[in-house]
Design a protein around this motif. Structure first.
Motif, mmCIF file in Angstrom:
data_model
loop_
_atom_site.group_PDB
_atom_site.id
_atom_site.type_symbol
_atom_site.label_atom_id
_atom_site.label_comp_id
_atom_site.label_asym_id
_atom_site.label_seq_id
_atom_site.Cartn_x
_atom_site.Cartn_y
_atom_site.Cartn_z
ATOM 1 N N LYS A 46 0.850 -1.196 0.000
ATOM 2 C CA LYS A 46 0.000 0.000 0.000
ATOM 3 C C LYS A 46 0.883 1.242 0.000
ATOM 4 O O LYS A 46 1.865 1.314 0.733
ATOM 5 C CB LYS A 46 -0.914 -0.010 1.225
ATOM 6 C CG LYS A 46 -1.889 -1.179 1.199
ATOM 7 C CD LYS A 46 -2.906 -1.081 2.298
ATOM 8 C CE LYS A 46 -3.792 -2.316 2.383
ATOM 9 N NZ LYS A 46 -4.550 -2.605 1.172
ATOM 10 N N VAL A 47 0.483 2.220 -0.823
ATOM 11 C CA VAL A 47 1.327 3.401 -1.011
ATOM 12 C C VAL A 47 0.471 4.671 -0.997
ATOM 13 O O VAL A 47 -0.550 4.745 -1.687
ATOM 14 C CB VAL A 47 2.071 3.326 -2.370
ATOM 15 C CG1 VAL A 47 2.919 4.572 -2.587
ATOM 16 C CG2 VAL A 47 2.939 2.075 -2.449
ATOM 17 N N VAL A 48 0.900 5.643 -0.208
ATOM 18 C CA VAL A 48 0.291 6.968 -0.275
ATOM 19 C C VAL A 48 1.086 7.755 -1.322
ATOM 20 O O VAL A 48 2.255 8.082 -1.116
ATOM 21 C CB VAL A 48 0.322 7.684 1.095
ATOM 22 C CG1 VAL A 48 -0.285 9.085 0.974
ATOM 23 C CG2 VAL A 48 -0.432 6.861 2.148
ATOM 24 N N ALA A 49 0.434 8.001 -2.464
ATOM 25 C CA ALA A 49 1.108 8.640 -3.602
ATOM 26 C C ALA A 49 0.977 10.147 -3.475
ATOM 27 O O ALA A 49 0.008 10.753 -3.955
ATOM 28 C CB ALA A 49 0.495 8.141 -4.909
ATOM 29 N N VAL A 50 1.974 10.754 -2.835
ATOM 30 C CA VAL A 50 1.913 12.203 -2.596
ATOM 31 C C VAL A 50 2.159 12.971 -3.891
ATOM 32 O O VAL A 50 2.755 12.458 -4.843
ATOM 33 C CB VAL A 50 2.938 12.645 -1.527
ATOM 34 C CG1 VAL A 50 2.630 12.027 -0.181
ATOM 35 C CG2 VAL A 50 4.365 12.326 -1.953
ATOM 36 N N THR A 51 1.682 14.217 -3.903
ATOM 37 C CA THR A 51 1.916 15.106 -5.044
ATOM 38 C C THR A 51 2.427 16.445 -4.516
ATOM 39 O O THR A 51 2.259 16.762 -3.337
ATOM 40 C CB THR A 51 0.624 15.331 -5.854
ATOM 41 O OG1 THR A 51 -0.421 15.769 -4.966
ATOM 42 C CG2 THR A 51 0.197 14.061 -6.558
ATOM 43 N N ASN A 52 3.043 17.224 -5.402
ATOM 44 C CA ASN A 52 3.599 18.519 -4.996
ATOM 45 C C ASN A 52 2.672 19.686 -5.318
ATOM 46 O O ASN A 52 2.879 20.792 -4.819
ATOM 47 C CB ASN A 52 4.956 18.756 -5.662
ATOM 48 C CG ASN A 52 6.069 18.003 -4.944
ATOM 49 O OD1 ASN A 52 5.824 17.325 -3.948
ATOM 50 N ND2 ASN A 52 7.282 18.115 -5.442
ATOM 51 N N LEU A 53 1.673 19.450 -6.172
ATOM 52 C CA LEU A 53 0.721 20.505 -6.518
ATOM 53 C C LEU A 53 -0.673 19.904 -6.672
ATOM 54 O O LEU A 53 -0.815 18.760 -7.144
ATOM 55 C CB LEU A 53 1.113 21.176 -7.836
ATOM 56 C CG LEU A 53 2.276 22.176 -7.808
ATOM 57 C CD1 LEU A 53 2.612 22.626 -9.230
ATOM 58 C CD2 LEU A 53 1.958 23.380 -6.924
ATOM 59 N N PRO A 54 -1.704 20.676 -6.338
ATOM 60 C CA PRO A 54 -3.068 20.180 -6.545
ATOM 61 C C PRO A 54 -3.339 19.780 -8.003
ATOM 62 O O PRO A 54 -4.067 18.816 -8.255
ATOM 63 C CB PRO A 54 -3.932 21.377 -6.123
ATOM 64 C CG PRO A 54 -3.092 22.101 -5.114
ATOM 65 C CD PRO A 54 -1.680 21.961 -5.612
ATOM 66 N N SER A 55 -2.753 20.502 -8.957
ATOM 67 C CA SER A 55 -2.974 20.137 -10.369
ATOM 68 C C SER A 55 -2.345 18.780 -10.694
ATOM 69 O O SER A 55 -2.845 18.045 -11.552
ATOM 70 C CB SER A 55 -2.435 21.217 -11.306
ATOM 71 O OG SER A 55 -1.059 21.433 -11.080
ATOM 72 N N HIS A 56 -1.265 18.416 -9.997
ATOM 73 C CA HIS A 56 -0.665 17.091 -10.204
ATOM 74 C C HIS A 56 -1.586 15.998 -9.646
ATOM 75 O O HIS A 56 -1.695 14.910 -10.216
ATOM 76 C CB HIS A 56 0.711 17.004 -9.524
ATOM 77 C CG HIS A 56 1.737 17.927 -10.127
ATOM 78 N ND1 HIS A 56 2.987 18.104 -9.579
ATOM 79 C CD2 HIS A 56 1.689 18.744 -11.209
ATOM 80 C CE1 HIS A 56 3.677 18.966 -10.314
ATOM 81 N NE2 HIS A 56 2.893 19.375 -11.303
ATOM 82 N N TYR A 57 -2.224 16.302 -8.527
ATOM 83 C CA TYR A 57 -3.215 15.372 -7.961
ATOM 84 C C TYR A 57 -4.354 15.173 -8.957
ATOM 85 O O TYR A 57 -4.786 14.047 -9.217
ATOM 86 C CB TYR A 57 -3.741 15.952 -6.643
ATOM 87 C CG TYR A 57 -4.922 15.233 -6.043
ATOM 88 C CD1 TYR A 57 -4.754 14.050 -5.319
ATOM 89 C CD2 TYR A 57 -6.217 15.744 -6.167
ATOM 90 C CE1 TYR A 57 -5.843 13.403 -4.740
ATOM 91 C CE2 TYR A 57 -7.304 15.106 -5.598
ATOM 92 C CZ TYR A 57 -7.115 13.933 -4.881
ATOM 93 O OH TYR A 57 -8.189 13.300 -4.323
ATOM 94 N N GLU A 58 -4.801 16.271 -9.544
ATOM 95 C CA GLU A 58 -5.900 16.214 -10.518
ATOM 96 C C GLU A 58 -5.502 15.329 -11.708
ATOM 97 O O GLU A 58 -6.298 14.536 -12.203
ATOM 98 C CB GLU A 58 -6.225 17.634 -10.977
ATOM 99 C CG GLU A 58 -7.489 17.763 -11.780
ATOM 100 C CD GLU A 58 -7.863 19.237 -11.994
ATOM 101 O OE1 GLU A 58 -6.961 20.026 -12.345
ATOM 102 O OE2 GLU A 58 -9.042 19.577 -11.817
ATOM 103 N N ILE A 59 -4.252 15.467 -12.147
ATOM 104 C CA ILE A 59 -3.762 14.653 -13.270
ATOM 105 C C ILE A 59 -3.655 13.181 -12.852
ATOM 106 O O ILE A 59 -3.972 12.272 -13.625
ATOM 107 C CB ILE A 59 -2.382 15.184 -13.750
ATOM 108 C CG1 ILE A 59 -2.538 16.567 -14.380
ATOM 109 C CG2 ILE A 59 -1.742 14.215 -14.750
ATOM 110 C CD1 ILE A 59 -1.213 17.311 -14.578
ATOM 111 N N ALA A 60 -3.231 12.936 -11.602
ATOM 112 C CA ALA A 60 -3.018 11.558 -11.133
ATOM 113 C C ALA A 60 -4.330 10.804 -10.910
ATOM 114 O O ALA A 60 -4.375 9.570 -11.051
ATOM 115 C CB ALA A 60 -2.202 11.566 -9.834
#
Ligand SMILES: [Zn+2]
Length: 203
Positions: A28-42
């Protein structure tokens, strides 16, 4: 069961292959992002993933020229189960943007007030300020990732019931080992802080 509470999955050269490997290995992995737009893409890339969880982040060293990202953070905050990484960085590279970081961090915590999910935090050189922010906005469950602050601040963080996550780099230092000795097992989490690039590779 292994849980990696802080991994920059989107910064791997081939994130899709990494996700498939995690699925196959039951990690199990918490896939962190550096920007909200990267979260949106992920999000669409991870929507069918059973073990890799997208986390919405706004890295303190990414605040410059990205204040428009706040709108995206607000849009997804109520549905996100994982947040990170967010926080403050007052160590060298972060010093010039201190005020901007504090404004954005306060905005993020206001949006997250009483957030019930899991939050992974960056706090280099700003451990006390991050802790005060969490208490002010009544964030109950949060984890200080790669903690590198003082022992007194660490004890305060632990007394508030917040988690500390440890990575392999920390275990190679005296300070990291001392932190590991102090943190009780029930508040200790594992993280890889893994990344292969410094940019989001999901497209
Ligand atoms: Zn990180």
């Amino acid at each position: 069961m292994l849980i990696d509470t802080h991994c920059h999955v989107d910064q791997f050269s081939d994130p899709e292959t990494l996700v498939a490997k995690c699925e196959a290995a039951n990690v199990k992995v918490v896939a962190v992002t550096n920007l909200p737009s990267h979260y949106e893409i992920a999000l669409p890339h991870l929507s069918n993933s059973k073990h890799v969880y997208p986390a919405m982040g706004f890295h303190p060293l990414s605040v410059t020229n990205n204040s428009g990202e706040l709108r995206i953070f607000e849009k997804y905050a109520s549905e996100a189960k994982f947040i990170g990484e967010i926080g403050l960085d007052f160590f060298k590279a972060g010093l010039p943007t201190r005020q901007q970081q504090e404004e954005i961090f306060d905005s993020l915590l206001s949006v997250l007030r009483k957030f019930p999910g899991f939050l992974t935090l960056h706090s280099r050189g700003a451990e006390r300020e991050v802790l005060e922010g969490l208490k002010l906005h009544r964030i109950g469950k949060a984890c200080f990732h790669w903690y590198s602050g003082g022992i007194r601040e660490l004890e305060e963080i632990l007394s508030e019931g917040y988690f500390i996550s440890i990575n392999p780099s920390m275990l190679g230092t005296q300070k990291g080992k001392k932190i590991l000795d102090i943190v009780p097992l029930k508040l200790l989490l594992a993280e890889s802080e893994a990344a292969q690039n410094s940019v989001c590779k999901f497209v």
